[in-house]
Write a protein that holds these residues in place. Structure first.
Motif, PDB file in Angstrom:
ATOM      1  N   HIS A  33       3.280  10.939   3.884  1.00 26.88           N
ATOM      2  CA  HIS A  33       4.167  10.783   2.698  1.00 26.88           C
ATOM      3  C   HIS A  33       5.391  10.875   2.845  1.00 26.88           C
ATOM      4  O   HIS A  33       6.111  10.289   2.185  1.00 26.88           O
ATOM      5  CB  HIS A  33       3.348  12.025   1.978  1.00 26.88           C
ATOM      6  CG  HIS A  33       3.846  12.164   0.517  1.00 26.88           C
ATOM      7  ND1 HIS A  33       3.978  11.265  -0.446  1.00 26.88           N
ATOM      8  CD2 HIS A  33       4.807  13.164  -0.007  1.00 26.88           C
ATOM      9  CE1 HIS A  33       4.388  11.638  -1.442  1.00 26.88           C
ATOM     10  NE2 HIS A  33       5.197  12.820  -1.160  1.00 26.88           N
ATOM     11  N   TYR A  49      -4.782   4.897   0.530  1.00 26.70           N
ATOM     12  CA  TYR A  49      -3.805   3.953   0.704  1.00 26.70           C
ATOM     13  C   TYR A  49      -2.959   3.750   2.210  1.00 26.70           C
ATOM     14  O   TYR A  49      -2.569   2.887   2.545  1.00 26.70           O
ATOM     15  CB  TYR A  49      -2.582   4.106  -0.199  1.00 26.70           C
ATOM     16  CG  TYR A  49      -3.124   3.828  -1.706  1.00 26.70           C
ATOM     17  CD1 TYR A  49      -3.497   2.804  -2.125  1.00 26.70           C
ATOM     18  CD2 TYR A  49      -3.341   4.894  -2.475  1.00 26.70           C
ATOM     19  CE1 TYR A  49      -4.112   2.419  -3.577  1.00 26.70           C
ATOM     20  CE2 TYR A  49      -3.760   4.950  -3.987  1.00 26.70           C
ATOM     21  CZ  TYR A  49      -4.082   3.522  -4.346  1.00 26.70           C
ATOM     22  OH  TYR A  49      -4.657   3.610  -5.670  1.00 26.70           O
ATOM     23  N   LEU A  50      -3.162   4.941   2.855  1.00 28.91           N
ATOM     24  CA  LEU A  50      -2.401   5.020   4.186  1.00 28.91           C
ATOM     25  C   LEU A  50      -3.405   5.004   5.474  1.00 28.91           C
ATOM     26  O   LEU A  50      -2.660   4.887   6.524  1.00 28.91           O
ATOM     27  CB  LEU A  50      -1.177   6.086   3.943  1.00 28.91           C
ATOM     28  CG  LEU A  50      -0.464   6.198   2.954  1.00 28.91           C
ATOM     29  CD1 LEU A  50       0.717   7.303   3.250  1.00 28.91           C
ATOM     30  CD2 LEU A  50       0.384   4.733   3.020  1.00 28.91           C
ATOM     31  N   CYS A 102      -4.204  10.507  -1.859  1.00 31.07           N
ATOM     32  CA  CYS A 102      -3.645   9.065  -1.819  1.00 31.07           C
ATOM     33  C   CYS A 102      -3.546   8.788  -0.446  1.00 31.07           C
ATOM     34  O   CYS A 102      -3.398   7.406  -0.319  1.00 31.07           O
ATOM     35  CB  CYS A 102      -2.373   9.487  -2.377  1.00 31.07           C
ATOM     36  SG  CYS A 102      -2.591   9.958  -4.240  1.00 31.07           S
ATOM     37  N   ALA A 103      -3.026   9.576   0.542  1.00 32.71           N
ATOM     38  CA  ALA A 103      -2.874   9.166   1.924  1.00 32.71           C
ATOM     39  C   ALA A 103      -4.191   8.559   2.413  1.00 32.71           C
ATOM     40  O   ALA A 103      -3.827   7.589   3.222  1.00 32.71           O
ATOM     41  CB  ALA A 103      -2.248  10.087   2.739  1.00 32.71           C
ATOM     42  N   HIS A 158       0.590   4.209  -2.990  1.00 32.26           N
ATOM     43  CA  HIS A 158       0.536   5.727  -2.652  1.00 32.26           C
ATOM     44  C   HIS A 158       1.448   6.299  -3.236  1.00 32.26           C
ATOM     45  O   HIS A 158       1.017   7.358  -3.749  1.00 32.26           O
ATOM     46  CB  HIS A 158       0.754   5.706  -1.042  1.00 32.26           C
ATOM     47  CG  HIS A 158       0.794   7.090  -0.650  1.00 32.26           C
ATOM     48  ND1 HIS A 158       0.011   8.210  -0.413  1.00 32.26           N
ATOM     49  CD2 HIS A 158       1.980   7.874  -0.389  1.00 32.26           C
ATOM     50  CE1 HIS A 158       0.320   9.208  -0.252  1.00 32.26           C
ATOM     51  NE2 HIS A 158       1.989   8.979   0.009  1.00 32.26           N
ATOM     52  N   CYS A 161       0.630   9.168  -6.307  1.00 30.41           N
ATOM     53  CA  CYS A 161       1.145  10.477  -6.177  1.00 30.41           C
ATOM     54  C   CYS A 161       1.913  11.133  -7.578  1.00 30.41           C
ATOM     55  O   CYS A 161       1.866  12.050  -7.999  1.00 30.41           O
ATOM     56  CB  CYS A 161       2.058  10.679  -4.802  1.00 30.41           C
ATOM     57  SG  CYS A 161       1.117  10.566  -3.358  1.00 30.41           S
ATOM     58  N   HIS A 180       0.685  -1.244  -0.064  1.00 31.68           N
ATOM     59  CA  HIS A 180       0.137  -0.018  -0.163  1.00 31.68           C
ATOM     60  C   HIS A 180       0.910   1.310   0.040  1.00 31.68           C
ATOM     61  O   HIS A 180       0.439   2.293  -0.587  1.00 31.68           O
ATOM     62  CB  HIS A 180      -0.892  -0.022   1.121  1.00 31.68           C
ATOM     63  CG  HIS A 180      -0.157   0.041   2.568  1.00 31.68           C
ATOM     64  ND1 HIS A 180       0.385  -1.052   2.919  1.00 31.68           N
ATOM     65  CD2 HIS A 180      -0.283   0.420   3.609  1.00 31.68           C
ATOM     66  CE1 HIS A 180       0.928  -1.055   4.001  1.00 31.68           C
ATOM     67  NE2 HIS A 180       0.669   0.177   4.604  1.00 31.68           N
ATOM     68  N   HIS A 181       1.994   1.113   0.698  1.00 34.27           N
ATOM     69  CA  HIS A 181       3.010   2.309   0.658  1.00 34.27           C
ATOM     70  C   HIS A 181       3.533   2.864  -0.811  1.00 34.27           C
ATOM     71  O   HIS A 181       3.261   3.864  -1.251  1.00 34.27           O
ATOM     72  CB  HIS A 181       4.362   2.056   1.491  1.00 34.27           C
ATOM     73  CG  HIS A 181       3.566   2.065   2.900  1.00 34.27           C
ATOM     74  ND1 HIS A 181       4.197   1.143   3.785  1.00 34.27           N
ATOM     75  CD2 HIS A 181       3.276   3.039   3.768  1.00 34.27           C
ATOM     76  CE1 HIS A 181       3.728   1.340   4.860  1.00 34.27           C
ATOM     77  NE2 HIS A 181       3.382   2.515   4.986  1.00 34.27           N
TER      78      HIS A 181
END
Length: 609
Positions: free
Chosen positions: A55, A42-43, A38-39, A25, A29, A21-22
């Protein structure tokens, strides 16, 4: 978190372990999407100021990986690459007509065209740079991304502040969190400063980390919700305040602290120590579930039934008296400890037990708890093991009929097969017929049947055999007689896979009805077999007493059918032992040992007949 001071926010760790997932992300971006969006996706970070910090930490972590791997382009990670949108470019003829260049040569027109749209060269360069950036991220993901597992600690996958809240509430691993979420309701009520919106964010992030098909089954109860579990007060009149902390974990006393100083475990509470034991000793998900249930029942009992001043007791405070009391408790469960309804942990009416334990379940619970204490003593978490001083023997169950086995008689098997054959052809019927005939002839456990692949079977000089990965993670070779081979051939043809030799070795022995190459799980097998057997028994002409006995027949009954059938057909006990994967022949004799009994009857008949 929105009111968190900036200094605290900068010290918060959002990224400890890199997962897919990182990288998703960072790729999003790189494609130009907003960092905050995005954060959030995914985060699992909801607030904009947190998103920037998360990020940056993700960029730093991935750049560190790139540098360690010798990637010269590591600076591309996290680099913002902007491209000019511009207007649509005319084709060459349109450009020449618009600029009055009809009298110019083609080469001259091309040169002037390139000069006129020089900015597009920058766009093309930026696009190439972005492609290099994305390729680098994909390459680094293959090298460094870890796949989150149910046993992973939450601190590795959630930010530091949230992870601390989860751990305080007794949620140590992703599997624990999944179990709590799966329980439904206000599962987050014990988490400080976490409301509905934050909880939904946690659930979304958990779904990103753990795909549903790999999540463990729901815990039978959550210890951290213990203070609200019982409607009736404890015998001493103490309320839910009996717990030493809101999380249900014990504050370690001096004796416990002394043992912990020499401990080989990274555990600061009984709950953590139990989790370490499960992770180290449970060889399968089913075993882990069983261990967790028994250990949590003990911790709840210590919390509500032992200790002074309503504070409960710890594992280190258990002595011989406590062991004996717990054994007596298991043999006579108080009514308030038995669930009145099918409720999830923390809901009204829920309790740790569904009813009085059978003799076998009571003995199993004591065995598991004794092994827990032995392990904790070996790990130096406990200074002593009181269970070695207690007579753990519970004797035999007087209600157990030693010669009764959960097996289908010859007549019952004939009725089951008649019923199956009378149904309309379907993938479900083909699978059921295979299961009945194959397991009756081979004697596999359910888990062994589910994990088997066609490539596990092979023809040897001795005949057809299959390699089985069985109980205790042990491999063995099982013979595959003609009945089983014929059943398998028919099943493969029904699935459209051809013969044993022609079908793909990766094909599962048991497949989903909709996909010939997709395996099925234990629950699907259990419900499939039990449903078919129940219908067959109801439609049979068997005597009423036998229909009653077979009413709850399951897949495991077919394994017992193999054992009893083999005994009746005078197969030697050592052959049955090896085929079924019993650790010792005493196990086989205890379950299927009619041959020694027949010899005893015959010999005594000669002497006293």
């Amino acid at each position: 978190m929105s009111n968190t001071p900036s200094s605290t926010l900068l010290n918060t760790r959002f990224v400890r372990r890199l997962g897919p997932h990182h990288f998703a992300h960072l790729r999003a971006c790189a494609e130009g999407l907003a960092i905050a969006d995005c954060a959030r996706r995914y985060l699992g970070v909801e607030h904009g100021h947190e998103a920037i910090t998360a990020h940056r930490q993700a960029v730093d972590a991935v750049r560190a990986v790139a540098r360690r791997r010798g990637e010269s382009a590591w600076r591309l990670v996290g680099l913002t690459i902007r491209t000019q949108a511009g207007s649509a470019r005319p084709d060459l003829d349109e450009f020449a007509a618009a600029q009055g260049l009809e009298a110019f040569s083609e080469s001259e027109v091309v040169k002037l065209y390139a000069e006129a749209f020089a900015a597009d060269r920058k766009t093309a360069r930026s696009q190439r740079l972005r492609e290099r950036q994305l390729a680098l991220l994909r390459r680094l993901e293959g090298l460094a991304a870890e796949t989150p597992q149910p046993g992973d600690l939450v601190a590795g996958w959630f930010d530091g502040v949230l992870a601390a809240k989860l751990v305080t509430a007794g949620i140590l691993t992703l599997g624990d969190l999944n179990a709590r979420v799966s329980a439904g309701g206000r599962w987050f009520a014990s988490l400080p400063a976490v409301g509905v919106a934050k909880a939904r964010g946690i659930e979304r992030h958990l779904a990103t980390l753990l795909p549903r098909d790999v999540q463990p089954p729901r815990l039978l109860f959550a210890l951290s919700r213990a203070p609200a579990l019982f409607d009736a007060p404890s015998p001493s009149g103490a309320s839910g305040a009996r717990a030493a902390s809101p999380s249900g974990e014990r504050v370690l006393d001096d004796r416990s602290q002394a043992a912990l100083a020499r401990s080989l475990l990274d555990a600061g509470s009984d709950l953590e120590a139990v989790q370490r034991w499960i992770q180290a000793r449970a060889g399968s998900l089913a075993t882990a579930t069983l261990y967790r249930r028994e250990a949590h029942r003990l911790l709840l009992w210590l919390q509500y039934e032992r200790g002074e001043n309503g504070r409960g007791a710890t594992l280190a405070q258990m002595g011989v008296a406590e062991c004996s009391a717990f054994m007596a408790f298991l043999q006579h469960i108080p009514p308030r400890w038995i669930s009145r309804v099918r409720a999830a942990p923390g809901q009204p009416g829920w309790a740790p037990f569904r009813g009085q334990l059978s003799h076998r379940s009571c003995r199993q619970s004591i065995t598991i708890i004794a092994s827990l204490f032995a392990w904790l003593q070996s790990a130096r978490y406990l200074a002593a093991n009181p269970w070695v001083l207690v007579n753990q023997a519970t004797g035999d169950d007087p209600g157990h009929k030693m010669l009764d086995t959960k097996a289908l008689s010859e007549a019952a098997m004939a009725e089951v097969l008649r019923f199956i054959d009378a149904q309309a052809p379907s993938p479900s019927r083909a699978r059921m017929r295979f299961i009945v005939r194959f397991v009756e002839a081979v004697g596999l456990r359910s888990a062994e049947l589910l994990s088997a692949r066609l490539g596990d079977l092979r023809m040897e000089p001795e005949g057809w055999v299959m390699q089985v990965h069985g109980k205790g993670a042990k491999n063995r070779i099982a013979a595959v007689p003609g009945q089983a081979l014929h059943a398998l051939e028919d099943y493969l043809l029904a699935r459209g896979l051809g013969s044993i030799q022609a079908a793909a070795p990766s094909a599962p022995l048991l497949a989903a009805t909709q996909d010939a190459m997709a395996p099925i799980g234990y629950q699907a097998l259990y419900e499939h077999v039990r449903g078919w057997l129940a219908k067959a028994v109801r439609a049979s002409s068997l005597p009423a007493n036998e229909r009653d006995r077979l009413a709850g027949a399951t897949t495991h009954w077919l394994r017992h059918t193999f054992g009893t059938r083999a005994i009746a057909r005078q197969v030697p006990l050592d052959v049955i032992q090896a085929q079924m994967g019993h650790a010792s022949i005493q196990t086989t004799t205890a379950i299927y040992g009619r041959a020694p009994i027949r010899r005893r009857v015959d010999e005594l008949g000669k002497a006293f007949g």
